[in-house]
Motif scaffolding. Structure first.
Motif, PDB file in Angstrom:
ATOM      1  N   ARG A 275     -33.851  30.703  15.157  1.00 28.81           N
ATOM      2  CA  ARG A 275     -33.103  30.515  14.871  1.00 28.81           C
ATOM      3  C   ARG A 275     -32.584  28.979  14.894  1.00 28.81           C
ATOM      4  NH1 ARG A 275     -32.785  33.160  20.129  1.00 28.81           N
ATOM      5  NH2 ARG A 275     -32.491  31.204  21.244  1.00 28.81           N
ATOM      6  N   GLN A 276     -33.086  27.824  14.854  1.00 29.07           N
ATOM      7  CA  GLN A 276     -33.676  26.863  14.422  1.00 29.07           C
ATOM      8  C   GLN A 276     -33.586  26.534  13.497  1.00 29.07           C
ATOM      9  OE1 GLN A 276     -32.396  24.237  16.172  1.00 29.07           O
ATOM     10  NE2 GLN A 276     -32.964  22.650  15.026  1.00 29.07           N
ATOM     11  N   LEU A 277     -34.672  27.493  12.214  1.00 30.66           N
ATOM     12  CA  LEU A 277     -34.195  27.583  10.730  1.00 30.66           C
ATOM     13  C   LEU A 277     -32.860  27.999  10.413  1.00 30.66           C
ATOM     14  CD1 LEU A 277     -38.146  28.611  10.262  1.00 30.66           C
ATOM     15  CD2 LEU A 277     -37.131  26.521   9.654  1.00 30.66           C
ATOM     16  N   LEU A 278     -33.001  29.446  11.096  1.00 31.70           N
ATOM     17  CA  LEU A 278     -31.866  29.671  10.172  1.00 31.70           C
ATOM     18  C   LEU A 278     -30.265  29.068  10.433  1.00 31.70           C
ATOM     19  CD1 LEU A 278     -30.743  32.631   9.146  1.00 31.70           C
ATOM     20  CD2 LEU A 278     -30.337  33.882  11.501  1.00 31.70           C
ATOM     21  N   PHE A 279     -29.989  28.721  12.053  1.00 34.81           N
ATOM     22  CA  PHE A 279     -28.985  27.513  11.610  1.00 34.81           C
ATOM     23  C   PHE A 279     -29.121  26.322  10.760  1.00 34.81           C
ATOM     24  CE2 PHE A 279     -28.392  28.321  16.373  1.00 34.81           C
ATOM     25  CZ  PHE A 279     -28.154  29.466  16.543  1.00 34.81           C
ATOM     26  N   GLU A 280     -30.465  25.650  10.550  1.00 33.32           N
ATOM     27  CA  GLU A 280     -30.479  24.756   9.724  1.00 33.32           C
ATOM     28  C   GLU A 280     -30.374  24.985   8.091  1.00 33.32           C
ATOM     29  OE1 GLU A 280     -30.671  21.434  10.196  1.00 33.32           O
ATOM     30  OE2 GLU A 280     -32.355  21.055  12.013  1.00 33.32           O
ATOM     31  N   ASP A 281     -30.905  26.135   7.789  1.00 41.84           N
ATOM     32  CA  ASP A 281     -30.841  26.569   6.215  1.00 41.84           C
ATOM     33  C   ASP A 281     -29.125  26.848   5.992  1.00 41.84           C
ATOM     34  OD1 ASP A 281     -31.019  27.473   3.868  1.00 41.84           O
ATOM     35  OD2 ASP A 281     -30.282  29.842   5.076  1.00 41.84           O
ATOM     36  N   ARG A 282     -28.248  27.189   7.473  1.00 39.62           N
ATOM     37  CA  ARG A 282     -26.825  27.894   7.317  1.00 39.62           C
ATOM     38  C   ARG A 282     -25.677  26.401   7.595  1.00 39.62           C
ATOM     39  NH1 ARG A 282     -25.312  32.859   7.435  1.00 39.62           N
ATOM     40  NH2 ARG A 282     -26.806  34.495   6.885  1.00 39.62           N
ATOM     41  N   TRP A 283     -26.350  25.559   8.560  1.00 37.25           N
ATOM     42  CA  TRP A 283     -25.798  24.448   7.873  1.00 37.25           C
ATOM     43  C   TRP A 283     -25.755  22.742   6.571  1.00 37.25           C
ATOM     44  CZ3 TRP A 283     -23.404  21.689  12.119  1.00 37.25           C
ATOM     45  CH2 TRP A 283     -22.783  20.380  11.889  1.00 37.25           C
ATOM     46  N   GLY A 284     -27.346  23.589   5.549  1.00 30.17           N
ATOM     47  CA  GLY A 284     -27.113  23.123   4.410  1.00 30.17           C
ATOM     48  C   GLY A 284     -26.030  23.256   3.666  1.00 30.17           C
ATOM     49  N   ILE A 285     -26.428  25.338   4.086  1.00 28.92           N
ATOM     50  CA  ILE A 285     -25.507  25.449   2.544  1.00 28.92           C
ATOM     51  C   ILE A 285     -24.117  25.083   3.010  1.00 28.92           C
ATOM     52  CG2 ILE A 285     -24.593  27.704   2.280  1.00 28.92           C
ATOM     53  CD1 ILE A 285     -27.443  29.201   2.858  1.00 28.92           C
ATOM     54  N   GLY A 286     -23.581  25.773   4.338  1.00 27.46           N
ATOM     55  CA  GLY A 286     -22.266  25.109   4.600  1.00 27.46           C
ATOM     56  C   GLY A 286     -21.302  25.779   4.302  1.00 27.46           C
ATOM     57  N   GLY A 287     -19.961  25.459   4.170  1.00 32.24           N
ATOM     58  CA  GLY A 287     -18.709  25.985   3.809  1.00 32.24           C
ATOM     59  C   GLY A 287     -17.412  26.628   4.887  1.00 32.24           C
ATOM     60  N   GLN A 288     -16.864  27.889   4.236  1.00 29.06           N
ATOM     61  CA  GLN A 288     -16.394  28.277   5.281  1.00 29.06           C
ATOM     62  C   GLN A 288     -16.903  28.697   6.656  1.00 29.06           C
ATOM     63  OE1 GLN A 288     -14.743  31.183   2.890  1.00 29.06           O
ATOM     64  NE2 GLN A 288     -16.073  32.873   2.948  1.00 29.06           N
ATOM     65  N   PRO A 289     -15.990  28.279   8.063  1.00 30.33           N
ATOM     66  CA  PRO A 289     -17.060  28.698   9.243  1.00 30.33           C
ATOM     67  C   PRO A 289     -18.050  29.982   9.108  1.00 30.33           C
ATOM     68  CG  PRO A 289     -14.110  27.921   8.972  1.00 30.33           C
ATOM     69  CD  PRO A 289     -14.632  28.892   7.751  1.00 30.33           C
ATOM     70  N   GLN A 290     -17.505  31.247   8.589  1.00 31.30           N
ATOM     71  CA  GLN A 290     -18.266  32.562   8.685  1.00 31.30           C
ATOM     72  C   GLN A 290     -19.655  32.070   8.029  1.00 31.30           C
ATOM     73  OE1 GLN A 290     -15.480  31.898   7.467  1.00 31.30           O
ATOM     74  NE2 GLN A 290     -13.778  33.014   8.539  1.00 31.30           N
ATOM     75  N   ILE A 291     -19.599  31.657   7.807  1.00 32.74           N
ATOM     76  CA  ILE A 291     -21.056  31.309   7.461  1.00 32.74           C
ATOM     77  C   ILE A 291     -22.002  30.954   8.447  1.00 32.74           C
ATOM     78  CG2 ILE A 291     -22.745  29.820   5.601  1.00 32.74           C
ATOM     79  CD1 ILE A 291     -21.345  31.194   4.159  1.00 32.74           C
TER      80      ILE A 291
END
Ligand code: N01
Length: 561
Positions: A275-291
């Motif tokens: 989960r942490q890896l995935l969250f970090e990855d998405r935080w890095g990508i950023g963008g609309q809240p659904q990401i």
């Protein structure tokens, strides 16, 4: 136009058209376009001196859309899509306003619009089946149909703090930002509110003001926008694949697609490390809240899954903000699920609190008591401010409709029937108000779905409905009370299956003193909504009463109820 006669009665002969459109934001413009295509006569009333609605009024520094610009666009016209080129992943307010002006010009829509004219009342005449609308400029106009494109977030709310009339500085509201340049350089500025407006605005102005004081009542989960110019080829690719994108968005919950998409698994399926890896990855990508909010399919429904994301965002806030006390204050409470208030995205909001000229004041523990001639007072301190900015939100979803004195059949008054909370069928019609259609009304997907896709769908549904009435000799359509009650109950049931109603948000009216606490938008998803709308039509407008001029009810599905 003739002035109102003494006592409020008017002396002029009302103009009569087929359809009156109220509001010329995104959807008022599309409604006008559709009516023009059908050669129906129209008048549109618009309070502003230009088109654009939300994007006309909300011109505060930093205002931009937090949905990808290519998706936050009209779908009805390939020509408009081909000729308009968005510059950034998330468009600024001026760019979106230019787009809407472009559409108004391209289809010559302005010629039906009365600007700087606010509709004050709408009254239905049962004998003629006509609505009569009056405006604050004395217009009186009649029409068989009304399309209320009055906006979901168009009635600004400013808390009633005493003392504002004696304040010697300048004050503004994000939702009625002036058209002239507001010079904040070198000034002591206080911003009240930390919703999307407050977050965008403070981040933008912090570098130029002398001192910025952010008055926060409720901390907000915000995630990085990571805005950037569109890459070469990105726009062309979207345009070339629009049909596929449209289909995917239409069959989705939100009318929006995200890249990367949801994993479509439960947050419980992954280990904490995964989960942490995935969250970090998405935080890095950023963008609309659904990401981030749609990484897992149970974040909106399962408190534990929600906590996992919320804890991650809190961890990020603590990492970003240098002062641990400030960081703690910026961390939303455990009792506020992420996504249950409208999630903002930002361009350095939490980082801003590391600037020397920015301070955060907690007005939950010590509320604002009054405005003073030189600033404001909370219950435990006084702040000297040259400028006060209210980023205090809107009377959402019902405010604009209730600001108009709407009277329907049998003396029905909208204010009375919505006194305990809005009731509608599909968020499109309310019982007792025949031939009055709402766009993005309470009970529709409105603010929970891409407002373009959702709004275009509603207007298409309304156009088809009007065509059906005309082709079959009906003069009126009106929802039955029963169908309205069923739909309103369904809207609540669906919301209650999620964590949406938990927070004190504008979704439930909690931001407006005295407003009934009712979850207002439809959270069942776009696919489910439009399929339901289709079924109603296929069933001969089930739950709607269609009548001929002799008032005989001939809608078989109603007769069978
Ligand atoms: O308004 P809000 P907004 N004392 O209601 C605070 C859309 N939008 O204008 O949370 C102190 O979210 C209030 O505190 P609390 C978007 O849908 C989109 O920011 O009620 N504070 C809150 O912090 C958004 O959700 C974009 O405790 C008081 C703030 O004021 C919606 O518009 C950009 C107070 C109001 O936040 C509304 O956003 C901007 C008081 N007495 C807006 N009263 C896009 O990017 C209220 N507050 C597309």
């Amino acid at each position: 136009m003739a002035p109102a006669a003494e006592g409020g009665a008017t002396t002029q002969t009302p103009e009569t058209v087929d359809v009156i459109v109220v509001g010329t934001g995104m959807m008022g413009l599309y409604a006008l376009y559709c009516l023009r295509e059908r050669e129906m006569s129209t008048i549109a009333f618009e309070a502003g001196d230009g088109v654009g609605g939300t994007w006309y009024w909300n011109r505060y520094p930093g205002a931009r859309c937090d949905m990808e610009s290519v998706q936050y666009s009209y779908n009805f016209s390939k020509e408009v899509r081909d000729e308009w080129n968005w510059t950034h992943r998330y468009a600024t307010q001026p760019e979106i306003l230019s787009y809407l002006n472009h559409v108004a010009d391209r289809f010559d829509l302005r010629r039906d619009i009365r600007f700087e004219t606010r509709v004050t009342s709408a009254v239905f005449d049962e004998k003629t089946h006509l609505w009569t609308l009056e405006t604050d400029r004395g217009d009186v106009a009649r029409a068989r149909y009304c399309i209320m494109a009055t906006g979901s977030l168009s009635t600004p709310f400013r808390p009633d703090f005493p003392g504002i009339e004696d304040y010697q500085g300048e004050w503004y509201h994000g939702g009625t930002w002036p058209h002239h340049e507001v010079d904040l350089a070198g000034k002591r500025v206080g911003v009240i509110g930390t919703g999307s407006t407050g977050i965008q605005l403070t981040t933008e102005i912090a570098p130029v003001v002398k001192h910025l004081t952010v008055f926060q009542r409720t901390a907000n989960y915000s995630t990085p926008a990571r805005n950037r110019p569109l890459r070469e080829g990105e726009l062309d690719e979207f345009k070339a694949n629009h049909a596929e994108w449209f289909r995917e968005a239409t069959y989705s919950h939100t009318g929006i697609t995200s890249n990367p998409p949801s994993t479509n698994r439960s947050a419980h399926d992954d280990t904490p490390e995964e989960r942490q890896l995935l969250f970090e990855d998405r935080w890095g990508i950023g963008g609309q809240p659904q990401i981030i909010l749609a990484i897992y399919n149970d974040i909106n429904t399962d408190q534990e899954a929600n906590d996992m994301v919320a804890d991650f965002v809190r961890q990020k806030i603590r990492e970003i903000v240098d002062d641990p006390d400030v960081a703690e204050l910026l961390c939303p409470d455990k009792g506020q699920p992420i996504g249950s208030k409208r999630p903002p995205i930002d361009s350095g909001y939490f980082e801003m609190f590391n600037l020397d000229n920015v301070s955060l004041v907690d007005v939950r523990s010590a509320p604002i008591e009054r405005i003073t001639p030189t600033g404001l007072c909370t219950t435990d301190d006084e702040y000297e401010l040259d400028v006060i900015i209210f980023a205090t939100g809107f009377d959402a979803l019902t405010g604009a409709m209730l600001a108009i004195d709407i009277r329907g059949r049998d003396g029905v008054v909208l204010k009375d029937i919505w006194a305990e909370g809005p009731q509608t069928n599909l968020g499109i019609m309310a019982a007792g108000l025949p031939n009055m259609f709402m766009i993005h009304g309470p009970g529709s997907t409105s603010v929970k779905v891409n407002m373009f896709i959702g709004g275009e769908h509603q207007i298409d549904w309304i156009m088809e409905c009007i065509e059906h009435l005309d082709a079959n000799g009906f003069v009126c359509i009106e929802t039955t009370e029963e169908a309205q009650a069923d739909w309103t109950a369904h809207v609540q049931e669906v919301a209650n299956e999620s964590l949406q109603p938990v927070a004190d948000s504008w979704y439930v009216g909690a931001n407006i003193p005295g407003k009934p606490r009712v979850y207002m938008p439809y959270f069942g998803g776009f696919e489910r909504y439009w399929k339901h709308c289709d079924e109603i039509v296929a069933d001969g407008y089930r739950g709607f009463r269609l009548s001929r001029s002799d008032s005989s009810e001939t809608n078989p599905s109603v007769a069978a109820e």
